[in-house]
Structure formats: structure tokens, C-alpha cells
Scaffold this motif. Structure first.
Motif, PDB file in Angstrom:
ATOM      1  N   PRO A  34       5.401   2.549  18.325  1.00 30.90           N
ATOM      2  CA  PRO A  34       4.933   1.193  18.631  1.00 30.90           C
ATOM      3  C   PRO A  34       6.013   0.131  18.372  1.00 30.90           C
ATOM      4  CG  PRO A  34       3.995   1.950  16.568  1.00 30.90           C
ATOM      5  CD  PRO A  34       4.844   3.068  17.079  1.00 30.90           C
ATOM      6  N   SER A  35       5.854  -0.981  19.057  1.00 29.65           N
ATOM      7  CA  SER A  35       6.861  -2.034  18.969  1.00 29.65           C
ATOM      8  C   SER A  35       6.439  -3.071  17.951  1.00 29.65           C
ATOM      9  CB  SER A  35       7.037  -2.682  20.338  1.00 29.65           C
ATOM     10  OG  SER A  35       5.774  -3.080  20.832  1.00 29.65           O
ATOM     11  N   GLY A  36       6.398  -2.706  16.692  1.00 32.97           N
ATOM     12  CA  GLY A  36       6.001  -3.652  15.660  1.00 32.97           C
ATOM     13  C   GLY A  36       6.971  -3.625  14.502  1.00 32.97           C
ATOM     14  N   LEU A  37       6.879  -4.689  13.702  1.00 32.49           N
ATOM     15  CA  LEU A  37       7.723  -4.799  12.520  1.00 32.49           C
ATOM     16  C   LEU A  37       7.504  -3.655  11.541  1.00 32.49           C
ATOM     17  CD1 LEU A  37       7.523  -8.352  10.954  1.00 32.49           C
ATOM     18  CD2 LEU A  37       9.549  -6.920  11.189  1.00 32.49           C
ATOM     19  N   TRP A  38       6.261  -3.194  11.475  1.00 30.47           N
ATOM     20  CA  TRP A  38       5.873  -2.310  10.378  1.00 30.47           C
ATOM     21  C   TRP A  38       5.792  -0.862  10.828  1.00 30.47           C
ATOM     22  CZ3 TRP A  38       5.675  -5.522   6.260  1.00 30.47           C
ATOM     23  CH2 TRP A  38       5.395  -6.875   6.501  1.00 30.47           C
ATOM     24  N   SER A  39       6.356  -0.529  11.990  1.00 28.92           N
ATOM     25  CA  SER A  39       6.165   0.811  12.561  1.00 28.92           C
ATOM     26  C   SER A  39       6.753   1.917  11.697  1.00 28.92           C
ATOM     27  CB  SER A  39       6.799   0.875  13.949  1.00 28.92           C
ATOM     28  OG  SER A  39       6.354  -0.201  14.730  1.00 28.92           O
ATOM     29  N   ALA A  40       7.897   1.653  11.085  1.00 27.94           N
ATOM     30  CA  ALA A  40       8.525   2.640  10.202  1.00 27.94           C
ATOM     31  C   ALA A  40       8.560   2.020   8.808  1.00 27.94           C
ATOM     32  CB  ALA A  40       9.933   2.980  10.680  1.00 27.94           C
ATOM     33  N   LEU A  41       7.569   2.382   8.007  1.00 29.37           N
ATOM     34  CA  LEU A  41       7.336   1.690   6.740  1.00 29.37           C
ATOM     35  C   LEU A  41       7.675   2.597   5.560  1.00 29.37           C
ATOM     36  CD1 LEU A  41       6.076  -0.638   5.037  1.00 29.37           C
ATOM     37  CD2 LEU A  41       3.842   0.410   5.450  1.00 29.37           C
ATOM     38  N   ALA A  42       8.629   2.181   4.738  1.00 28.32           N
ATOM     39  CA  ALA A  42       8.896   2.869   3.477  1.00 28.32           C
ATOM     40  C   ALA A  42       8.063   2.163   2.416  1.00 28.32           C
ATOM     41  CB  ALA A  42      10.382   2.820   3.137  1.00 28.32           C
ATOM     42  N   ALA A  43       6.946   2.769   2.032  1.00 29.75           N
ATOM     43  CA  ALA A  43       6.064   2.138   1.041  1.00 29.75           C
ATOM     44  C   ALA A  43       6.595   2.461  -0.344  1.00 29.75           C
ATOM     45  CB  ALA A  43       4.634   2.626   1.227  1.00 29.75           C
ATOM     46  N   GLU A  44       7.800   2.017  -0.600  1.00 26.88           N
ATOM     47  CA  GLU A  44       8.509   2.304  -1.846  1.00 26.88           C
ATOM     48  C   GLU A  44       9.647   1.308  -1.991  1.00 26.88           C
ATOM     49  OE1 GLU A  44      10.447   6.246  -1.546  1.00 26.88           O
ATOM     50  OE2 GLU A  44       9.536   6.368   0.434  1.00 26.88           O
ATOM     51  N   GLY A  60       0.880   5.693  -6.632  1.00 24.36           N
ATOM     52  CA  GLY A  60      -0.294   4.841  -6.476  1.00 24.36           C
ATOM     53  C   GLY A  60       0.049   3.551  -5.748  1.00 24.36           C
ATOM     54  N   GLY A  61       1.132   2.909  -6.169  1.00 30.53           N
ATOM     55  CA  GLY A  61       1.542   1.661  -5.525  1.00 30.53           C
ATOM     56  C   GLY A  61       1.904   1.868  -4.069  1.00 30.53           C
ATOM     57  N   GLY A  62       2.605   2.965  -3.794  1.00 34.90           N
ATOM     58  CA  GLY A  62       3.030   3.242  -2.425  1.00 34.90           C
ATOM     59  C   GLY A  62       1.849   3.529  -1.518  1.00 34.90           C
ATOM     60  N   LEU A  63       0.896   4.315  -2.017  1.00 33.15           N
ATOM     61  CA  LEU A  63      -0.272   4.633  -1.194  1.00 33.15           C
ATOM     62  C   LEU A  63      -1.147   3.398  -0.989  1.00 33.15           C
ATOM     63  CD1 LEU A  63      -1.177   8.204  -2.513  1.00 33.15           C
ATOM     64  CD2 LEU A  63      -0.247   7.592  -0.262  1.00 33.15           C
ATOM     65  N   GLN A 100      -5.273  11.331  -8.649  1.00 33.66           N
ATOM     66  CA  GLN A 100      -6.102  10.147  -8.467  1.00 33.66           C
ATOM     67  C   GLN A 100      -5.514   9.213  -7.407  1.00 33.66           C
ATOM     68  OE1 GLN A 100      -9.240   9.703  -9.662  1.00 33.66           O
ATOM     69  NE2 GLN A 100      -9.161   8.078  -8.107  1.00 33.66           N
ATOM     70  N   ALA A 101      -4.188   9.131  -7.353  1.00 38.88           N
ATOM     71  CA  ALA A 101      -3.561   8.278  -6.333  1.00 38.88           C
ATOM     72  C   ALA A 101      -3.972   8.750  -4.934  1.00 38.88           C
ATOM     73  CB  ALA A 101      -2.039   8.304  -6.484  1.00 38.88           C
ATOM     74  N   LEU A 102      -3.935  10.065  -4.731  1.00 34.11           N
ATOM     75  CA  LEU A 102      -4.311  10.607  -3.425  1.00 34.11           C
ATOM     76  C   LEU A 102      -5.816  10.485  -3.189  1.00 34.11           C
ATOM     77  CD1 LEU A 102      -1.866  13.571  -3.678  1.00 34.11           C
ATOM     78  CD2 LEU A 102      -1.919  12.002  -1.720  1.00 34.11           C
ATOM     79  N   ALA A 103      -6.596  10.674  -4.241  1.00 33.26           N
ATOM     80  CA  ALA A 103      -8.045  10.546  -4.101  1.00 33.26           C
ATOM     81  C   ALA A 103      -8.425   9.095  -3.786  1.00 33.26           C
ATOM     82  CB  ALA A 103      -8.735  11.027  -5.372  1.00 33.26           C
TER      83      ALA A 103
END
Lengths: 393, 524
Positions: free
Chosen positions: A141-151, A230-233, A276-279
Motif C-alpha cells: 500500500p501507498s501509505g506512510l505506515w506501510s512498513a512499520l518497525a514497532a520498535e 508489549g510496547g511494540g505489539l 501476556q504481551a501476545l495474549a
């Protein structure tokens, strides 16, 4: 009433026959979340091979003696109990004994192994496997957030994409300057003038404006552990639920995996927050999980025999997949056995499924990547359909 | 995939909401706009960007006066007892031996202030010390021999930083390596103190070769890892009160097997000499000279140094017996060094300390910004934490990377932007803006050159921007970039019309954030 598990078992047969239940349209909007357990998780004590007679003797002090039963052979470490509901609902599956095939191509260095796992080829090539997926993905997709490193940074698997964005925390996603947007715009203009050297600054400034306008820091519907995973998820859930259309998301798990010593006590502390992070993510996403696949990996497993209260570096580990689009509540793969003559080099769990085979099935069946592109992503013949485990629906 | 390049996209679409169109470019972008274009061609400034945590006007005039080679010689031997005394006064626990910490903190409770003293002292010295190259090398070796400050309940890293790294940062590599080996901090961090006969632990043996000496891929085998682990077994770290954390050899816990290590046959026996023999083999191995030379090249010259640059360092290392200042002198005077202008990117510590230096915040200002009750509220510490670069807190033994691709990301850049805003809008800085003469007392010659006084002297938007850019970067920006900053500062007012101080300093805060966020500041 037919249980969900029974239904899934039936439809897993359909998937095995190559009849994908997922339409092309939903493949184009599916999100892949890749969790990297850094520094070699001891999967032998997470997904416990309780039915293997050699397991207990190899780990006189460390063996998990009362795992939560998953099937007649495998069990789950008791501290991973938060994952059990997702497993029972058929939304979670494990693939046992994964790694590099052939294992002599990697060594037991964390850093080298992480590098080539993230490159998806050995020796490590330029750019990561997710980068190459993004480049070959017709639906990207053509968006800012398409490739997001949640870290905190962009991992090697995503490096080389010019606009991967790293977000560790949406709740403070602004610079707080007294000059507000005027300062953002000026910084952005400087980034444009600096051309290629300014692209990160431009991306940041654009995302600051976008996040401010759309309130991405708003709270989510679950409580996450205060860990990097947890923060990343949580960031991942915010991005997915608020319609940012992320196509790929990376998350780091640094839940104290490098357990050379004192492993039992360290697992008692770290496994609950990992699970718990995954749950929490599972609960938070709800029906969004129809369009999301989470997959975990780690650079290698740990030695079968314990040493000094812990485990040294080994070879094969295991993977976990979470999605509504899988035939879950099963452990996939071929168990190579833990008897001395079954071990790789007499010491390690032998990999029987290449991790790229698992990822290829997801890229194809969930993300809609053409078969012809799979080898371009991984440069390995092990991506072919004949090797797949057919865990996807 | 679109064929449009990011550069074309940016030009075509203009100011706002560009991202929607700039997404086509997914190819790895070559650095088409050469980094030298950002760095300029001033080799004196180039030198200061590499041998310090950031250029200042005072240091630049010193290089101009002495010439680069003489300046390097002088800096190699510079130590700063004044800043050391200030650091000890502000962060007194950095002098405390771990035995005392053990006795006074209830064996590990209430050690949070020890950790923050160590972390804040590092930031303070990086920003303030005249011995900049020494502090750069302390930072380098702390990263090379990475440890983790929260690994033990009673932190062992204060002693490690003080007695191992700072004491040997400018000596020989062999002395440093031996000191590291004898430290409780490393013995615990890499689990060697738990490696005993019958329960051999390979962790330290592997990282000692892979990360500390030979380098991954230099030819050693898994058998060498296991042999070295045997040779290093039997070392203990004291757990009881007196003497806490003492490192000693216990022959009865050593695995005495005969082994072959890197082609050397080492006879059986339960002696500590076997560990020393192994360390000597590693120090004298040619791969070590090459590995350390390459890593120094990567720090001071380029992430991908040429073979000839590495060989300059390797030769100096070998000929001088691993004398660190000799290797540095050879590298910093090389042609490869001068050719590498603009090729590095600042890590967060370079940005944070470099901002404090560029803004000429002096020791007194920094003390004003530091709250001893809430030491983690220090904006510099907060910035490093949020940028993913908390000092002494990199968990894994590879140490934080010195790679552009790692640090040049939106999360890190945003954390740094928040720091720029704190610096330019903080109370201490605000007071400097209004009364620069009274609080810059110890700044001496810097008074007339500091950012604060530069803005305070300005009467018009144009003057404020001109002074700020010159003070922060010590050089000019392209005209188009200056126009962007003028527009931000003036907010529609005529550029040469006088404005009141409050209006000027408000605009200047935004200009400062924009300039420091820009690639012209981030280039190293």
C-alpha cells in the motif's frame, strides 16, 4: 455443535489440497507481524517435547516436568499459560524443530545468525527478507505506515526500504516545540533540501503531522506488559485498529532469552510477560485477527544438554504462528528426536523445517505473494509448495 | 513498483502531504547527494567531528592555530582534572568501590542512584571534558567490551568503567584485555565465573574471540570455543561481604584437560597460567591486530573502511605492541581519514553531547538542568533512553552499533527532536537568553560565541538566524536552507525589522530544533 477445532481440522485438509480459503482481496490488506526473539530462546523448554524419552535425562535440573498438554507429545511451559486460550480457539499453532537447512551454513554466533536470519540468505546479502518482500509485493500500500518497525530502530530484515518508519511509542509522538507545526514544516523543508540524506527527517515530519491529525496515540483496548515486546505489539495494534494499513510490522522480543545460567528462575520471570504481551495483542485485535498473521522466530535454539544451570548456544528452535487464517491448535513439523544419535553434531536439536519454508507459506497464502517471487525473497529452493506444512487456511 | 525516485517525488509534490506520492520508491537509495555536500570541505571541522563529541568554536580556533597534526598530538595526551572534579562533585558515587556499595545498599537495594550517577557522569564528561579524544576512547572501549549495568543487583559497572576502561583506555590493548578479564563485571556478565569443571560455560570464550579479539569469521572453530572455555574455567567472583566481587582463581574448579587451542597444544594442569597463555595467544594473533584496527577505522574513518586504511592501523598496532595512542595517531593522520569527510552519522550520544557543546552550555548550565532528586529527569538522559541508547544499558555483548542504518530512523530522530526542544526552551536556557552575562560566568571566551548570547545580541529575525546557524554549525548553510529558517523565525514579519527579545527567542527555539534535526548537524 461442531467445535471450532474440528472445523479447522477439516478445513486444514482443504488447505493442504491447495484450496485457499482466503480471497485475493483480503490478501491485499493482510498484515504480517514478525516477532524476533533476540538472543536465542530455548524453545525446548517453551514447546516441551514431553513425549521424548531423552528430554528429561538431558536436563536433570532444567526439564519442565509438568507442562500444559498440547497434544500427546508436546506441552507448553506452565508460565506460557496466557497463550493457551488462543491455542484452544484454533488461532495459534507451533512449528517444531525449525532453523537453517543446512545448519552448517550458520554458526553459533548470535550476531552472525541474526544477520543471516534477517537477510534470509547466507551469507548475508544487502537488505532483509522483508525488504525484498515489500519490493516484490504487488499489493504494497501507498501509505506512510506501510512498513512499520514497532520498535526503537529499523531491524536488518527491513533495512534498505527507503521509507520504513520506526515508532516505539505513539503516546508521545510529537516534538513539543513552542513553534508547533511551523517548526515541523521548516525541519521538513530542510530534509527536502538535503535530498537523499534528508529522507528520514521528511518521513518523520510527515508522520508527526499525520499522527497529530488522526490521534494515533489514543489508548488501546488491552493492557500490555511494560516490555519491548508489549510496547511494540501495542504500537502494532494501534496501527492496525486505527486503519494505518501497515503491511509489515516488526517487533523485538528481548525477554531475557540468552539463558546460559540460572535459566529456570529467569524463565519464571520472563515467560509470563512474553506470553501476556501476545495474549494482550490477541485480545486487543479481536476480529482484526482475520487479517493479521503473527509469526515468531529466533536466531537459533539452545543446546539439548543443560550446563551450569542454563543452556549454551544450539541449532534448531521452534516457531509460533497466530492468526484466524490457520489450522491452529496443532504442532506442525517433524520431530527429529533428542537421543544422542539423532542430534545435530551430537549436541543440538536438528532442524527439520527451514524457517523460510514457514515464512513462504505465509507470504503466499496470507499475503498473496506470487510463487515466482518467493525465491526472489529467500533465494532458497526450500520455499517451494512441496515443502509447505499446510498450516494456513 | 514505480520507477520514480524519492528525490523526484519530493521535488514534484512540494510541501505537505507528500508521503502519499513518495511511496513508490522502494529501492535502496544510493547516496547520490554526496555526504561531502553536507559536511563541507573544512578538514579542521572534520577532525573535530571525529575526535570529539562535537566541535566548538574554542576547539576550532585551537586546531586552526596549531594545525591538525599538532592538535592531534596535544589531544592524545590531554586529560581534564577540572571536569573530573566537577563530575565527582555532581555524581559522587562514580568513585565508590563496589565493596562499599555492597555494604551500604543492603546488598543491592537502593542502587538506582549509583546507576544514574554513572550514566549522568558519562554524559557530563562527553559534553564538558577538554580531554575529548580520551572520552571518545572511553566510550569506544565501553562499547567494545560491552557490559550491562543492571546485570547484577549491586552494579559492577562503576568499577569497570573507572578501574578497567578509564584506567586503560589510552594504554596498550593487552593491558586493557587483561584488566577486562580480571574484572568482576565481565566475569559475571559473560557467565565465566560460573564455568567450572563438569559445568563448562562457553559464553565468555565465544565472545572473547568473536567480539573482543579475533572477530567472527577469522578462522577459529567450535572446537577452539570449547577449548578456550576449558582454559578459562575455575575463575570465581566473590559473593560474600569482604572482599565483595573479588576475582580469584580456584584450581579445584578448573577443568585441567589438555587442549589444542588455535593450533597451540596446551598441557594439562590446574593453573591460572592456562588462562594467561590463552589471552596471550589471542593478543598476539594477527587477526586481533586486524580486528581492532578495523573497528577503530569504522569508528574514526568509515563504516566500510578500505583495506589500506585497516592495514595502516594494523601495522601501527603490531609495531607498537598494541599501543592505542600510536594506532590512533597513524589513523588520524592518514589520507584515508581526510578522504572520509562527511561519511559518518552521529549516534545519539554524539547528538546529545554535541548539542550541549554546540549550544555552549557550560558546566554551570548543565548543573542547573540536573535534578539530583530525580536524576533520570535529566533531558539528556531521557533523550538517550528514548532514542534506544541509554548509557551502559545495551543488553547484548556486541555493544551498541556505530552504524548509520541503525541510528537514522524516525523513532531515534524524534527522541532527539524532543531533546532539542528541551534544550532550547528550558528554564536554564531561557535565563541565559535574557541575562547571558550573569550565568555564563565560567564560559570565558565562549560567552561571546554561545548560541544564547548570539540570539540575545540579535535585534532582527535575520540576525537571530545568522547567529544561531553560525554558533551551532560553525559554518554556513545553503541559501535555500537559510530562507527556510528565516521564514520560520520571522513568521511573516520583515526580516530586517527589529523585534522584541521574547518574540525573537520564541522563533529561535524553533529554528534551533530545525537546524539540529537537519542532516547538516547529523553528519559526523
Amino acid at each position: 455443535m461442531l467445535s471450532r477445532r474440528a472445523l479447522l481440522t477439516l478445513s486444514s485438509g482443504a488447505a493442504a489440497a491447495g484450496i485457499s480459503a482466503k480471497s485475493a482481496a483480503s490478501q491485499a490488506t493482510h498484515t504480517l507481524v514478525v516477532v524476533f526473539q533476540r538472543f536465542a530462546a530455548d524453545w525446548l523448554n517453551l514447546l516441551v517435547p514431553a513425549g521424548d524419552p531423552a528430554y528429561g535425562p538431558a536436563r536433570p535440573n532444567l526439564a519442565v516436568n509438568t507442562p500444559i498438554p498440547l497434544d500427546s507429545f508436546f506441552g507448553l511451559h506452565p508460565q506460557l499459560a496466557p497463550l493457551k486460550p488462543a491455542y484452544d480457539a484454533g488461532d495459534l499453532a507451533f512449528i517444531a524443530a525449525t532453523g537453517w537447512i543446512s545448519p552448517e551454513l550458520i554458526d553459533r554466533s548470535h550476531f552472525y545468525a541474526q544477520q543471516i536470519m534477517e537477510a534470509g540468505s547466507a551469507p548475508a546479502s544487502d537488505g532483509g527478507w522483508l525488504t525484498r518482500f515489500v519490493q516484490q509485493d504487488a499489493a504494497f500500500p501507498s501509505g506512510l505506515w506501510s512498513a512499520l518497525a514497532a520498535e526503537r530502530s529499523v531491524p536488518n530484515s527491513l533495512q534498505g526500504t527507503s521509507h520504513a518508519i520506526a515508532v516505539a511509542d505513539f503516546n508521545r509522538y510529537q516534538h513539543f516545540s513552542v513553534m508547533g507545526d511551523a517548526a515541523t514544516n521548516a525541519a521538513r523543508d530542510l530534509g527536502v533540501l538535503a535530498e537523499e540524506n534528508g529522507q528520514t527527517l521528511v518521513t518523520l515530519c510527515d508522520s508527526l503531522v499525520d499522527a497529530k491529525q488522526n490521534g494515533y496515540g489514543a489508548p488501546t483496548d488491552a493492557t500490555y506488559p511494560a516490555t519491548r515486546l508489549g510496547g511494540g505489539l501495542q504500537v502494532a495494534a494501534q496501527a492496525i485498529k486505527r486503519g494505518l494499513a501497515p503491511r509489515v510490522i516488526t517487533v523485538t522480543s528481548d525477554d531475557d532469552w540468552d539463558t546460559h545460567v540460572n535459566q529456570a528462575a529467569r524463565h519464571e520471570r520472563s515467560l509470563p510477560s512474553f506470553a501476556q504481551a501476545l495474549a494482550s495483542f490477541y485480545d486487543d485485535l479481536g476480529d482484526h485477527l482475520n487479517d493479521v498473521t503473527v509469526v515468531t522466530m529466533t536466531e537459533f535454539g539452545r543446546r539439548v544438554r543443560e550446563s551450569a544451570g542454563g543452556t549454551d548456544h544450539g541449532t534448531a528452535s521452534s516457531m509460533m504462528v497466530m492468526s484466524r487464517r490457520i489450522a491452529g491448535a496443532q504442532v506442525y513439523g517433524t520431530w527429529p528426536g533428542l537421543a544422542s544419535d539423532q542430534l545435530w553434531r551430537g549436541q543440538d536439536l536438528r532442524p527439520t523445517t527451514d524457517y523460510r519454508t514457514v515464512l513462504s507459506e505465509i507470504l503466499s497464502q496470507h499475503m498473496g505473494l506470487a510463487d515466482a517471487s518467493l525465491e526472489g525473497v529467500f533465494q532458497s529452493p526450500l520455499v517451494a509448495r512441496e515443502h509447505w506444512l499446510s498450516f494456513t487456511l | 513498483m514505480l520507477s520514480i525516485t524519492r528525490r523526484q517525488a519530493l521535488k514534484a509534490v512540494g510541501h505537505m502531504a507528500v508521503y502519499a506520492s513518495a511511496i513508490g520508491d522502494l529501492t535502496k537509495i544510493a547516496m547520490a547527494s554526496a555526504p561531502e555536500a553536507l559536511a563541507g570541505d573544512d578538514l579542521d571541522l572534520h577532525l573535530l567531528r571525529r575526535v570529539s563529541f562535537g566541535p566548538t568554536a574554542a576547539e576550532l580556533s585551537k586546531v586552526r592555530e596549531l594545525g591538525r597534526s599538532a592538535y592531534i598530538d596535544q589531544l592524545l595526551s590531554t586529560r581534564d582534572s577540572g571536569v573530573h572534579a566537577w563530575a565527582v562533585a555532581l555524581f559522587p558515587r562514580i568513585l565508590e568501590p563496589v565493596q562499599l556499595t555492597y555494604l551500604t545498599t543492603g546488598t543491592g537495594f537502593l542502587t538506582a542512584y549509583h546507576v544514574t550517577d554513572l550514566q549522568n557522569a558519562k554524559i557530563y564528561r562527553a559534553a564538558m571534558s577538554r580531554a575529548q579524544l580520551f572520552e571518545v576512547m572511553v566510550d569506544f572501549w565501553n562499547d567494545h567490551f560491552n557490559t550491562y549495568v543492571r546485570q547484577a543487583l549491586v552494579p559492577l559497572t562503576l568499577d569497570f568503567d573507572r578501574d578497567v576502561i578509564r584506567a586503560n583506555a589510552m594504554g596498550t590493548f593487552e593491558t586493557l584485555l587483561n584488566a577486562v578479564f580480571h574484572s568482576a563485571c565481565m566475569q559475571r556478565y559473560l557467565d565465566n565465573s560460573l564455568s567450572t569443571i563438569g559445568a563448562i560455560n562457553e559464553n565468555y570464550a565465544r565472545e572473547l574471540m568473536e567480539l573482543h579479539t579475533l572477530g567472527q569469521g577469522s578462522g577459529y572453530t567450535e572446537d577452539d570455543v570449547q577449548a578456550l572455555a576449558i582454559l578459562l574455567s575455575g575463575w570465581q567472583v566473590g559473593q560474600s561481604a569482604v572482599p565483595y566481587a573479588a576475582v580469584s582463581f580456584n584450581a579445584s574448579l578448573h577443568d585441567p584437560s589438555a587442549v589444542t587451542f588455535l593450533g597451540h597444544n596446551i598441557a594439562a594442569g590446574a593453573t591460572q597460567e592456562r588462562a594467561y597463555t590463552a589471552l596471550r595467544i589471542l593478543v598476539e594473533h594477527p587477526a586481533t591486530a586486524q580486528f581492532i584496527a578495523r573497528k577503530l577505522c569504522q569508528r574514526f574513518i568509515s563504516e566500510t573502511p578500505s583495506a589500506s586504511a585497516v592495514s595502516i592501523g594494523q601495522t601501527a598496532f603490531t609495531n607498537s605492541g598494541g599501543h592505542i595512542p600510536t594506532v590512533l595517531r597513524a589513523l588520524l593522520n592518514s589520507e584515508a581519514f581526510n578522504d572520509s569527510i562527511g561519511s559518518k552519522y552521529k549516534r545519539p550520544i554524539d547528538v546529545v553531547a554535541g548539542t550541549m557543546r554546540a549550544a555552549a552550555l557550560n558546566g554551570f548550565d548543565t548543573a542547573l538542568g540536573y535534578n539530583p532528586i530525580y536524576p533520570t529527569a535529566n533531558p539528556a538522559y531521557q533523550a538517550l533512553l528514548n532514542a534506544g541508547a541509554e548509557p551502559f544499558a545495551w543488553v547484548s555483548p556486541d555493544g551498541p552499533p556505530d552504524r548509520r542504518a541503525y541510528w537514522e530512523n524516525t523513532n531515534t530522530l524524534l527522541a532527539l527532536q524532543q531533546f532539542f526542544v528541551k534544550v532550547s526552551e528550558s528554564t536554564a536556557y531561557g535565563r541565559l537568553l535574557t541575562r547571558p552575562g550573569t550565568l555564563l560566568g565560567t564560559g570565558g571566551v565562549l560567552d561571546s560565541l554561545s548560541v544564547a548570547s548570539g540570539v540575545a545580541r540579535a535585534r532582527t529575525p535575520r540576525q537571530a538566524v545568522d547567529n544561531l546557524v553560525q554558533n551551532l554549525l560553525l559554518r554556513s548553510l545553503p541559501a535555500e536552507a537559510m530562507d527556510v529558517l528565516y521564514a520560520l523565525q520571522a513568521q511573516g514579519a520583515p526580516l530586517d525589522q527589529q523585534q522584541d527579545a521574547a518574540t525573537l527567542s520564541r522563533g529561535a527555539a524553533g529554528v534551533m530544533m530545525a537546524v539540529l534535526s537537519s542532516p547538516w548537524f547529523m553528519v559526523r
